[in-house]
Scaffold this active site. Structure first.
Site, PDB file in Angstrom:
ATOM      1  CD  GLU A 116       5.088  -0.416  -2.499  1.00  0.00           C
ATOM      2  OE1 GLU A 116       4.553   1.017  -3.574  1.00  0.00           O
ATOM      3  OE2 GLU A 116       4.725   0.007  -1.654  1.00  0.00           O
ATOM      4  CG  HIS A 232      -3.142  -2.564  -6.230  1.00  0.00           C
ATOM      5  ND1 HIS A 232      -2.907  -3.538  -5.876  1.00  0.00           N
ATOM      6  CD2 HIS A 232      -1.975  -1.531  -5.664  1.00  0.00           C
ATOM      7  CE1 HIS A 232      -1.476  -3.903  -5.187  1.00  0.00           C
ATOM      8  NE2 HIS A 232      -1.532  -2.693  -4.996  1.00  0.00           N
ATOM      9  NE  ARG A 278       0.031   0.476  -7.159  1.00  0.00           N
ATOM     10  CZ  ARG A 278       0.025   0.921  -6.576  1.00  0.00           C
ATOM     11  NH1 ARG A 278      -0.983   1.552  -6.910  1.00  0.00           N
ATOM     12  NH2 ARG A 278       1.061   0.377  -5.446  1.00  0.00           N
ATOM     13  CG  HIS A 339      -4.926   1.573  -5.567  1.00  0.00           C
ATOM     14  ND1 HIS A 339      -5.381   1.361  -4.584  1.00  0.00           N
ATOM     15  CD2 HIS A 339      -3.714   1.577  -5.460  1.00  0.00           C
ATOM     16  CE1 HIS A 339      -4.261   1.065  -3.867  1.00  0.00           C
ATOM     17  NE2 HIS A 339      -3.244   2.152  -4.614  1.00  0.00           N
ATOM     18  NE  ARG A 374      -1.539   6.552  -6.658  1.00  0.00           N
ATOM     19  CZ  ARG A 374      -1.102   5.191  -5.852  1.00  0.00           C
ATOM     20  NH1 ARG A 374      -0.077   5.756  -4.633  1.00  0.00           N
ATOM     21  NH2 ARG A 374      -1.358   4.116  -5.840  1.00  0.00           N
TER      22      ARG A 374
HETATM   23  C1  SIN Z   1       0.019  -1.212  -2.153  1.00  0.00           C
HETATM   24  O1  SIN Z   1       0.122  -1.462  -1.110  1.00  0.00           O
HETATM   25  O2  SIN Z   1       0.313  -1.693  -3.028  1.00  0.00           O
HETATM   26  C2  SIN Z   1      -0.515   0.695  -2.466  1.00  0.00           C
HETATM   27  C3  SIN Z   1       0.389   1.479  -2.346  1.00  0.00           C
HETATM   28  C4  SIN Z   1       0.157   2.530  -3.331  1.00  0.00           C
HETATM   29  O3  SIN Z   1      -1.108   2.823  -4.153  1.00  0.00           O
HETATM   30  O4  SIN Z   1       0.982   3.614  -3.042  1.00  0.00           O
END
Ligand code: SIN
Length: 529
Positions: A116, A232, A278, A339, A374
């Site tokens: 991610e 998010h 993010r 988020h 975060r």
């Molecule tokens: C996501 O699945 O994009 C969220 C994961 C997260 O916010 O840690």
């Protein structure tokens, strides 16, 4: 049921933090868990991406620490980061023992690790795209086996009970009988989750109204880093399906963002493009939306093999299909939404707040782990590690012996039924709209002042509602979102710079002086502006 429920420990909230904590308390102590709706209605239950931890030989603790600190934009507490990251692998082993079936690579025992934004290594353990639901299920199954833990569903905490400057339980509204009951305890643990519902557009469940932060603040606890509200980048844009997240894991598997002209745009904003941190991706989308006047951008994964998409992202595939979007064939309309709250009730590494008898864990706590932003999938990790640490600290407290003070009955005063309930829903809408319009992804001094003036007026009106009218779950939450909104605005105004998830166009750069000042006094307690 009697209107007094005494226990050694009162836990407010039933996500990964609250339930893991309860499971780690020795069975000789009684634990009461109160939760506002069903035990399953938590942000944990909705988590898609997964939980970050150093599991692979190709990864290292140093690299996870580095990624967390880099994304946290200078405000992470390095010792806290080190301690939480180091504890990760052990806590993962425990989750597996409790019955969480993280995906493994085909034909071997190795975990299938996702990638991610902000991570330089694959380290996200997941159960397809419904990791949180699997964790929640496993924890609930274990909790049901514990004779020392009693769960009260449909119970909304109203306020903490203080005696001699020490928290000694809480007043809790039983939504079925509509009575406020007493839950005295030796130790009280807030595990109430986040505050996404303070804003109009959010990935959070309806229960995420910042209750723990608001109650702790009223009890005199320090609150830290609330200006860092993480957006998010990709929530599903749809007229009927609200708050549905399109996991960052799609971008980890190669999905790209496309503007209204069908072209990629992230390369122009960051060298890591779609996998930039993010805040960068959310701001880039916001800027594209403003520049083009479009209502959404697209996220496209349709070029990948259809069977892979259906197998890796079954929940997203089926929800989108129900919304009329076949993600194996076409791009997904997405917009950013609130988020995660990176700050919260200030605690140490053992969940201890600066009010005696009160602990906070999970999203409602501000440990310093996330800093100003975060790192993806670090929150379930923080929740489970902090639950473990805090259970050890609370068990020590209990062993030393704490007396339970008797708790006076709830005093409803002269409260009457509100003449027009619709006013409460109007105020809900006003607060949330105000926050998204003036305290959103891009802030300015003018917008923040406007927000402060309006929220000040609304908060006073809501407070008088609280005292004048018989309390309802809606009114309790409205009061809490107003308090949290005021705190977010206050802290956003204090920060005269841009950093991580807080971006102010009037101070577009990070400032060393601002860090020094805010780090010195990076929290707000009850008596200061
Ligand atoms: C996501 O699945 O994009 C969220 C994961 C997260 O916010 O840690």
């Amino acid at each position: 049921m009697s209107d007094v429920v005494s226990s050694d420990v009162l836990v407010i909230g039933s996500g990964i933090a609250g339930l893991s904590f309860s499971l780690n308390i020795p069975e000789t102590y009684t634990v009461t868990v109160v939760t506002k709706t069903s035990i399953l209605e938590t942000a944990t239950n909705r988590a898609q991406g997964g939980i970050a931890a150093v599991i692979s030989d190709k990864d290292s603790v140093a690299s996870h620490i580095e990624d967390t600190i880099r994304v946290g934009a200078g405000l992470c507490h390095p010792k806290v980061v080190e301690s939480i990251v180091k504890s990760g692998p052990k806590r993962i082993e425990e989750l597996v023992r409790l019955g969480v079936e993280f995906c493994r690579e085909e034909g071997c025992d190795d975990f299938d690790l996702g990638l991610e934004g902000g991570h330089t290594n694959r380290r996200v353990l997941h159960v397809k795209d419904h990791t949180g639901a699997d964790i929640q299920r496993a924890l609930v199954e274990q909790i049901r086996k514990r004779s020392n833990v009693t769960v009260y569903e449909n119970h909304s905490a109203v306020n903490l009970y203080m005696s001699n400057d020490c928290v000694m339980g809480a007043y809790v509204l039983d939504k079925e009988t509509k009575t406020v009951k007493r839950f005295p305890s030796k130790v009280t643990v807030l595990a109430t989750g986040g505050a996404g519902r303070v804003f109009l557009y959010t990935s959070n469940p309806d229960v995420a109204t910042g209750d723990g932060i608001a109650m702790a603040y009223r009890a005199g606890a320090s609150i830290t880093n609330l200006e860092f509200i993480q957006f998010h980048p990709t929530l599903l844009y749809h007229s009927k399906i609200r708050s549905f997240l399109i996991s960052e894991a799609l971008r980890g598997e190669g999905a790209v963002l496309l503007g209204p002209d069908g072209k990629r745009f992230m390369d122009a904003y960051h060298p890591d493009a779609e996998l930039a941190p993010r805040d960068v991706v959310a701001r880039a989308i916001d800027s594209e939306l403003k520049r083009t006047g479009a209502n959404f951008v697209h996220l496209d994964i349709s070029f990948k093999d259809a069977d892979f998409i259906k197998d890796r992202f079954p929940a997203i595939y089926s929800t989108c299909l129900n919304a009329g979007i076949d993600i194996t064939q076409e791009p997904i309309p997405v917009v950013p939404g609130v988020h995660y709250v990176c700050g919260g009730v200030k605690t140490d590494i053992n969940g201890k707040t600066d009010v005696r008898g009160l602990y906070a864990i999970g999203e409602c706590a501000g440990t310093g782990f996330h800093g100003a932003n975060r790192l993806a999938s670090n929150s379930l990790l923080e929740g489970v590690v902090m639950a473990h640490n805090t259970a050890a600290a609370v068990s020590d407290d209990l062993q030393r012996g704490i007396e339970v003070h008797s708790m006076p009955p709830w005093d409803p005063g002269e409260a009457t039924d509100p003449d027009e309930l619709v006013v409460i829903s109007h105020m809900w809408d006003e607060v949330r709209r105000l926050m998204v319009n003036y305290v959103g992804i891009v802030r300015t001094n003018k917008r923040l002042i406007r927000a402060r003036n309006r929220i000040g007026f609304l908060a006073r009106e809501i407070e008088s509602f609280y005292w004048d009218f018989i309390i309802t779950p809606d009114l309790i939450e409205l009061r809490n979102i107003a308090t949290v909104a005021e705190l977010i605005i206050k802290m956003a105004r204090m920060r005269k710079e841009s950093r991580g998830a807080h971006y102010n166009r009037d101070y577009p750069e990070p400032s060393k002086a601002a860090v020094d000042t805010v780090m010195k006094k990076g929290y707000i307690s009850v008596d200061e502006e």
